[in-house]
Design a protein around this motif. Structure first.
Motif, PDB file in Angstrom:
ATOM      1  N   GLU A 127      -4.175  -7.067 -10.634  1.00 36.35           N
ATOM      2  CA  GLU A 127      -3.253  -7.053  -9.504  1.00 36.35           C
ATOM      3  C   GLU A 127      -2.376  -5.814  -9.659  1.00 36.35           C
ATOM      4  N   TRP A 128      -2.294  -5.017  -8.622  1.00 35.85           N
ATOM      5  CA  TRP A 128      -1.589  -3.750  -8.661  1.00 35.85           C
ATOM      6  C   TRP A 128      -0.303  -3.813  -7.856  1.00 35.85           C
ATOM      7  N   ALA A 129       0.725  -3.200  -8.410  1.00 42.32           N
ATOM      8  CA  ALA A 129       2.022  -3.133  -7.745  1.00 42.32           C
ATOM      9  C   ALA A 129       2.711  -1.848  -8.191  1.00 42.32           C
ATOM     10  N   PRO A 130       3.623  -1.337  -7.385  1.00 42.75           N
ATOM     11  CA  PRO A 130       4.367  -0.150  -7.801  1.00 42.75           C
ATOM     12  C   PRO A 130       5.138  -0.432  -9.091  1.00 42.75           C
ATOM     13  N   GLY A 131       5.108   0.518 -10.002  1.00 40.48           N
ATOM     14  CA  GLY A 131       5.811   0.367 -11.268  1.00 40.48           C
ATOM     15  C   GLY A 131       5.739   1.646 -12.074  1.00 40.48           C
ATOM     16  N   THR A 132       6.201   1.565 -13.311  1.00 38.06           N
ATOM     17  CA  THR A 132       6.204   2.714 -14.214  1.00 38.06           C
ATOM     18  C   THR A 132       5.235   2.450 -15.352  1.00 38.06           C
ATOM     19  N   VAL A 135       4.223   4.525  -9.712  1.00 36.07           N
ATOM     20  CA  VAL A 135       2.818   4.666  -9.325  1.00 36.07           C
ATOM     21  C   VAL A 135       2.216   3.260  -9.288  1.00 36.07           C
ATOM     22  N   PRO A 136       1.015   3.097  -8.741  1.00 42.01           N
ATOM     23  CA  PRO A 136       0.370   1.786  -8.821  1.00 42.01           C
ATOM     24  C   PRO A 136       0.121   1.426 -10.286  1.00 42.01           C
TER      25      PRO A 136
END
Length: 81
Positions: A11-16, A26-27
């Motif tokens: 599962e991808w989400a914006p983060g560092t 970034v994703p």
């Protein structure tokens, strides 16, 4: 499995990314959760960018092959995607 099939397990989400914080947001996918003892925070999520997830998966696959173990993609860092 090819690269995209492996990435699709997460599962991808914006983060560092933990290895590339200088890239900013970034994703990312969750790959671990740290539980530090000496902070007020109960847990600290560790996120990785696509390149790092693939690098972790490659290392897990190589380790499994050397040890005769079973490689199961989608669990980089021990966190199921």
């Amino acid at each position: 499995m090819n690269r995209q099939q492996i990435l699709d397990l997460y599962e991808w989400a914006p983060g560092t990314c933990f290895r590339h914080p200088d890239r900013g947001e970034v994703p990312t996918a969750l790959v671990s959760v740290l539980h530090p003892r000496d902070t007020d925070t109960d847990e600290h999520p560790v996120r990785a960018c696509e390149g790092c997830v693939i690098a972790i998966e490659d290392a897990k696959r190589e380790t499994a092959a050397r040890s005769g173990g079973i490689y199961k993609p989608g669990q980089a860092g021990g966190v199921a995607g």
